[in-house]
Design a protein around this motif. Structure first.
Motif, PDB file in Angstrom:
ATOM      1  N   LEU A  42       0.831  -1.202   0.000  1.00  0.00           N
ATOM      2  CA  LEU A  42       0.000   0.000   0.000  1.00  0.00           C
ATOM      3  C   LEU A  42       0.865   1.252   0.000  1.00  0.00           C
ATOM      4  CD1 LEU A  42      -2.734  -1.051   2.606  1.00  0.00           C
ATOM      5  CD2 LEU A  42      -2.832  -1.223   0.112  1.00  0.00           C
ATOM      6  N   LEU A  43       1.969   1.200   0.743  1.00  0.00           N
ATOM      7  CA  LEU A  43       2.891   2.341   0.750  1.00  0.00           C
ATOM      8  C   LEU A  43       3.548   2.525  -0.618  1.00  0.00           C
ATOM      9  CD1 LEU A  43       4.614   1.851   4.234  1.00  0.00           C
ATOM     10  CD2 LEU A  43       2.695   3.356   3.647  1.00  0.00           C
ATOM     11  N   MET A  44       3.838   1.425  -1.306  1.00  0.00           N
ATOM     12  CA  MET A  44       4.422   1.522  -2.646  1.00  0.00           C
ATOM     13  C   MET A  44       3.477   2.227  -3.608  1.00  0.00           C
ATOM     14  SD  MET A  44       6.386  -1.992  -3.561  1.00  0.00           S
ATOM     15  CE  MET A  44       7.745  -2.628  -2.595  1.00  0.00           C
ATOM     16  N   ILE A  45       2.192   1.914  -3.522  1.00  0.00           N
ATOM     17  CA  ILE A  45       1.216   2.542  -4.415  1.00  0.00           C
ATOM     18  C   ILE A  45       1.230   4.056  -4.231  1.00  0.00           C
ATOM     19  CG2 ILE A  45      -1.263   2.749  -4.913  1.00  0.00           C
ATOM     20  CD1 ILE A  45      -1.499  -0.238  -4.163  1.00  0.00           C
ATOM     21  N   GLU A  46       1.486   4.500  -2.994  1.00  0.00           N
ATOM     22  CA  GLU A  46       1.537   5.927  -2.694  1.00  0.00           C
ATOM     23  C   GLU A  46       2.936   6.513  -2.852  1.00  0.00           C
ATOM     24  OE1 GLU A  46       0.055   6.240   1.257  1.00  0.00           O
ATOM     25  OE2 GLU A  46      -1.945   5.508   0.750  1.00  0.00           O
ATOM     26  N   GLY A  47       3.915   5.664  -3.191  1.00  0.00           N
ATOM     27  CA  GLY A  47       5.292   6.139  -3.340  1.00  0.00           C
ATOM     28  C   GLY A  47       5.966   6.455  -2.027  1.00  0.00           C
ATOM     29  N   LYS A  48       5.517   5.827  -0.931  1.00  0.00           N
ATOM     30  CA  LYS A  48       6.030   6.159   0.399  1.00  0.00           C
ATOM     31  C   LYS A  48       6.920   5.080   0.998  1.00  0.00           C
ATOM     32  CE  LYS A  48       2.031   9.038   1.599  1.00  0.00           C
ATOM     33  NZ  LYS A  48       0.880   9.198   2.539  1.00  0.00           N
ATOM     34  N   TYR A  49       7.100   3.962   0.305  1.00  0.00           N
ATOM     35  CA  TYR A  49       7.915   2.889   0.871  1.00  0.00           C
ATOM     36  C   TYR A  49       9.375   3.122   0.527  1.00  0.00           C
ATOM     37  CZ  TYR A  49       9.194  -1.810   2.402  1.00  0.00           C
ATOM     38  OH  TYR A  49       9.756  -2.865   3.060  1.00  0.00           O
ATOM     39  N   GLN A  50      10.272   2.705   1.450  1.00  0.00           N
ATOM     40  CA  GLN A  50      11.700   2.999   1.281  1.00  0.00           C
ATOM     41  C   GLN A  50      12.333   2.280   0.096  1.00  0.00           C
ATOM     42  OE1 GLN A  50      10.321   1.818   4.144  1.00  0.00           O
ATOM     43  NE2 GLN A  50      11.518   0.181   5.078  1.00  0.00           N
ATOM     44  N   GLN A  51      11.687   1.236  -0.400  1.00  0.00           N
ATOM     45  CA  GLN A  51      12.229   0.509  -1.554  1.00  0.00           C
ATOM     46  C   GLN A  51      11.176   0.386  -2.648  1.00  0.00           C
ATOM     47  OE1 GLN A  51      13.938  -3.192   0.109  1.00  0.00           O
ATOM     48  NE2 GLN A  51      15.934  -2.355  -0.359  1.00  0.00           N
ATOM     49  N   MET A  61       5.179  -8.294  -3.173  1.00  0.00           N
ATOM     50  CA  MET A  61       6.522  -8.431  -2.631  1.00  0.00           C
ATOM     51  C   MET A  61       6.985  -9.872  -2.507  1.00  0.00           C
ATOM     52  SD  MET A  61       6.480  -5.562   0.400  1.00  0.00           S
ATOM     53  CE  MET A  61       8.224  -5.816   0.762  1.00  0.00           C
ATOM     54  N   GLU A  62       6.082 -10.763  -2.097  1.00  0.00           N
ATOM     55  CA  GLU A  62       6.511 -12.144  -1.835  1.00  0.00           C
ATOM     56  C   GLU A  62       5.582 -13.121  -2.548  1.00  0.00           C
ATOM     57  OE1 GLU A  62       6.207 -13.407   2.257  1.00  0.00           O
ATOM     58  OE2 GLU A  62       4.616 -11.968   2.675  1.00  0.00           O
ATOM     59  N   LEU A  63       6.152 -14.176  -3.066  1.00  0.00           N
ATOM     60  CA  LEU A  63       5.408 -15.086  -3.940  1.00  0.00           C
ATOM     61  C   LEU A  63       5.913 -16.505  -3.786  1.00  0.00           C
ATOM     62  CD1 LEU A  63       7.284 -15.762  -6.876  1.00  0.00           C
ATOM     63  CD2 LEU A  63       7.368 -13.284  -6.509  1.00  0.00           C
ATOM     64  N   ALA A  64       5.169 -17.417  -4.374  1.00  0.00           N
ATOM     65  CA  ALA A  64       5.589 -18.812  -4.410  1.00  0.00           C
ATOM     66  C   ALA A  64       5.152 -19.425  -5.724  1.00  0.00           C
ATOM     67  CB  ALA A  64       5.005 -19.586  -3.238  1.00  0.00           C
ATOM     68  N   GLY A  65       5.947 -20.358  -6.220  1.00  0.00           N
ATOM     69  CA  GLY A  65       5.631 -21.017  -7.491  1.00  0.00           C
ATOM     70  C   GLY A  65       6.701 -22.022  -7.863  1.00  0.00           C
ATOM     71  N   THR A  66       6.803 -22.294  -9.150  1.00  0.00           N
ATOM     72  CA  THR A  66       7.681 -23.346  -9.664  1.00  0.00           C
ATOM     73  C   THR A  66       8.661 -22.776 -10.679  1.00  0.00           C
ATOM     74  OG1 THR A  66       5.888 -24.947  -9.395  1.00  0.00           O
ATOM     75  CG2 THR A  66       7.728 -25.600 -10.799  1.00  0.00           C
ATOM     76  N   THR A  81      11.687 -26.995  -9.376  1.00  0.00           N
ATOM     77  CA  THR A  81      11.775 -26.765  -7.930  1.00  0.00           C
ATOM     78  C   THR A  81      10.666 -25.835  -7.471  1.00  0.00           C
ATOM     79  OG1 THR A  81      14.184 -27.032  -7.979  1.00  0.00           O
ATOM     80  CG2 THR A  81      13.248 -25.937  -6.054  1.00  0.00           C
ATOM     81  N   ARG A  82      10.006 -26.191  -6.393  1.00  0.00           N
ATOM     82  CA  ARG A  82       8.999 -25.329  -5.769  1.00  0.00           C
ATOM     83  C   ARG A  82       9.717 -24.342  -4.857  1.00  0.00           C
ATOM     84  NH1 ARG A  82       6.011 -27.389  -2.318  1.00  0.00           N
ATOM     85  NH2 ARG A  82       3.921 -26.644  -2.842  1.00  0.00           N
ATOM     86  N   VAL A  83       9.450 -23.055  -5.035  1.00  0.00           N
ATOM     87  CA  VAL A  83      10.204 -22.036  -4.315  1.00  0.00           C
ATOM     88  C   VAL A  83       9.278 -20.953  -3.776  1.00  0.00           C
ATOM     89  CG1 VAL A  83      12.329 -22.379  -5.643  1.00  0.00           C
ATOM     90  CG2 VAL A  83      10.630 -20.687  -6.419  1.00  0.00           C
ATOM     91  N   ALA A  84       9.749 -20.293  -2.721  1.00  0.00           N
ATOM     92  CA  ALA A  84       9.195 -19.012  -2.275  1.00  0.00           C
ATOM     93  C   ALA A  84      10.236 -17.949  -2.609  1.00  0.00           C
ATOM     94  CB  ALA A  84       8.911 -19.042  -0.781  1.00  0.00           C
ATOM     95  N   VAL A  85       9.768 -16.769  -2.986  1.00  0.00           N
ATOM     96  CA  VAL A  85      10.679 -15.696  -3.399  1.00  0.00           C
ATOM     97  C   VAL A  85      10.261 -14.400  -2.706  1.00  0.00           C
ATOM     98  CG1 VAL A  85      11.751 -14.483  -5.326  1.00  0.00           C
ATOM     99  CG2 VAL A  85      10.838 -16.793  -5.676  1.00  0.00           C
ATOM    100  N   MET A  86      11.201 -13.801  -1.993  1.00  0.00           N
ATOM    101  CA  MET A  86      11.002 -12.443  -1.487  1.00  0.00           C
ATOM    102  C   MET A  86      11.646 -11.519  -2.512  1.00  0.00           C
ATOM    103  SD  MET A  86       9.951 -10.151   0.415  1.00  0.00           S
ATOM    104  CE  MET A  86      10.364  -8.431   0.665  1.00  0.00           C
ATOM    105  N   ALA A  87      10.816 -11.026  -3.445  1.00  0.00           N
ATOM    106  CA  ALA A  87      11.327 -10.294  -4.605  1.00  0.00           C
ATOM    107  C   ALA A  87      11.232  -8.788  -4.456  1.00  0.00           C
ATOM    108  CB  ALA A  87      10.558 -10.730  -5.853  1.00  0.00           C
ATOM    109  N   GLY A  88      10.396  -8.315  -3.539  1.00  0.00           N
ATOM    110  CA  GLY A  88      10.191  -6.880  -3.404  1.00  0.00           C
ATOM    111  C   GLY A  88       9.088  -6.349  -4.296  1.00  0.00           C
ATOM    112  N   SER A  89       8.962  -6.930  -5.488  1.00  0.00           N
ATOM    113  CA  SER A  89       7.894  -6.598  -6.438  1.00  0.00           C
ATOM    114  C   SER A  89       7.829  -7.714  -7.469  1.00  0.00           C
ATOM    115  CB  SER A  89       8.148  -5.241  -7.114  1.00  0.00           C
ATOM    116  OG  SER A  89       9.344  -5.278  -7.864  1.00  0.00           O
ATOM    117  N   GLY A 256      14.696  -0.259  16.707  1.00  0.00           N
ATOM    118  CA  GLY A 256      14.175  -0.235  15.346  1.00  0.00           C
ATOM    119  C   GLY A 256      14.397  -1.569  14.665  1.00  0.00           C
ATOM    120  N   PHE A 257      13.411  -1.975  13.849  1.00  0.00           N
ATOM    121  CA  PHE A 257      13.569  -3.248  13.138  1.00  0.00           C
ATOM    122  C   PHE A 257      12.942  -3.173  11.760  1.00  0.00           C
ATOM    123  CE2 PHE A 257      12.499  -7.464  11.719  1.00  0.00           C
ATOM    124  CZ  PHE A 257      13.711  -8.111  11.904  1.00  0.00           C
ATOM    125  N   TRP A 258      13.770  -3.441  10.750  1.00  0.00           N
ATOM    126  CA  TRP A 258      13.301  -3.565   9.365  1.00  0.00           C
ATOM    127  C   TRP A 258      13.881  -4.860   8.804  1.00  0.00           C
ATOM    128  CZ3 TRP A 258      15.905  -1.149   4.564  1.00  0.00           C
ATOM    129  CH2 TRP A 258      15.174  -1.498   3.414  1.00  0.00           C
TER     130      TRP A 258
END
Length: 326
Positions: A42-51, A61-66, A81-89, A256-258
């Motif tokens: 939601l922050l990305m849609i508004e251009g407010k996210y740091q990445q 941001m995060e997905l799963a597939g083959t 291979t079945r994988v999860a991916v933290m891609a950011g977009s 702080g935690f990110w």
């Protein structure tokens, strides 16, 4: 292929038809089965996210597939291979090209929707509580926003680390979900005084706060000497200003935690954390809570559920493969 795209900051994303991706050097193409939604979207849609990538880009941001194709220089993961991916977009699409090193092989027994809901929520809570706050057995953990995506995982992990958990959420329905996740005590933030309720339970040694605002201020007043407050996010939209004299008098740490930052400065910590979490999942000690599963053509509806806080746990958008019925 179809993808849910943001063409310019602040506009409504839309379904678009795009060419199928090709794997570049160091990349694999993943046939995507599911994508987990996050508040950061939601922050990305508004251009407010740091990445936030420059538009146009595909959300998710995060997905799963083959894995269905590999680019030059890629030896693993293997095709199929079945994988999860933290891609950011890029997750809200039928296919995507992603860095091979970002792909996490998942157990055969882990459905794609669980995998798509797993990395950000569990990874955030595990590293925040175990590494940063050093939550110890016998301590009391207060979880704010406890029925949300990270909140429910903080309850589960807090219990696994031996803490007594106080869950704070709005309304009986959300508190029931928190109780099912293992919370020992429940506070209804819509009608109870958080500070008074926590102090009546003996105060908090660790506070897990993805909310900010008035709830942070109430929790600060109810934190025990030498307590630790984890600033995980600001879903309320209010970034609290912290009175340093209160920290001094009570010997309190605000931490702080990110989670995403560890990919930049300590990826080994992410790998170790995720290995531990996958192990707990395989042992049946973690159970991702997904309140809504919607198809890609209802992605706008899925985001509205997230925006209006009508979900609990995670929302997952599915592409039709290897999914249980909603």
């Amino acid at each position: 292929m179809k993808a849910y795209r943001l063409t310019s900051t602040g506009t409504a994303p839309e379904i678009a038809d795009l060419p199928a991706p090709e794997a570049g050097p160091g990349e694999v193409v993943v046939e995507i089965a599911a994508c987990g939604l996050n508040f950061a979207d939601l922050l990305m849609i508004e251009g407010k996210y740091q990445q936030t990538p420059p538009p146009p880009f595909t959300l998710g941001m995060e997905l799963a597939g083959t894995v269905i194709a590999r680019g030059p220089g890629v030896d693993a993961p293997a095709l199929g291979t079945r994988v999860a991916v933290m891609a950011g977009s890029g997750g809200l699409a039928e296919m995507g090209a992603f860095a091979a090193e970002a792909c996490l092989p998942i157990p055969d027994a882990m459905p794609f929707d669980d995998a798509a809901a797993f990395q950000v929520a569990y990874g955030t809570s595990h590293l925040a509580l175990a590494r940063r706050a050093r939550l110890a057995p016998g301590e009391t953990l207060l979880v704010l926003g406890a029925a949300g995506g990270v909140g429910l995982t903080a309850i589960e992990i807090g219990k696994l680390l031996g803490a007594t958990v106080i869950a704070c959420a709005r309304g009986a329905e959300k508190l029931a979900v928190c109780a099912a996740a293992g919370a020992d005590h429940l506070i209804d933030s819509s009608r109870e005084d958080i500070r008074a309720a926590v102090k009546a339970l003996g105060g908090a040694d660790v506070v897990y706060d993805p909310v900010g605002g008035d709830q942070f201020r109430a929790a600060l007043s109810a934190t025990n000497p030498e307590g630790r407050i984890l600033a995980v996010g600001f879903a309320s939209g209010d970034v609290p200003q912290i009175p340093a004299n209160h920290l001094l008098v009570k010997n309190i740490d605000v931490i702080g935690f990110w989670w995403g930052g560890y990919a930049l400065f300590n990826p080994a910590a992410l790998r170790e954390s995720m290995a531990a979490l996958i192990g707990w999942y395989e042992q049946g000690r973690l159970a991702p809570h997904i309140s809504h599963r919607l198809p890609l053509d209802r992605a706008a509806e899925a985001y509205e559920l997230l925006r209006t806080r009508k979900s609990t746990g995670k929302i997952v958008v599915t592409m039709g493969a290897d999914q249980p019925s909603p």
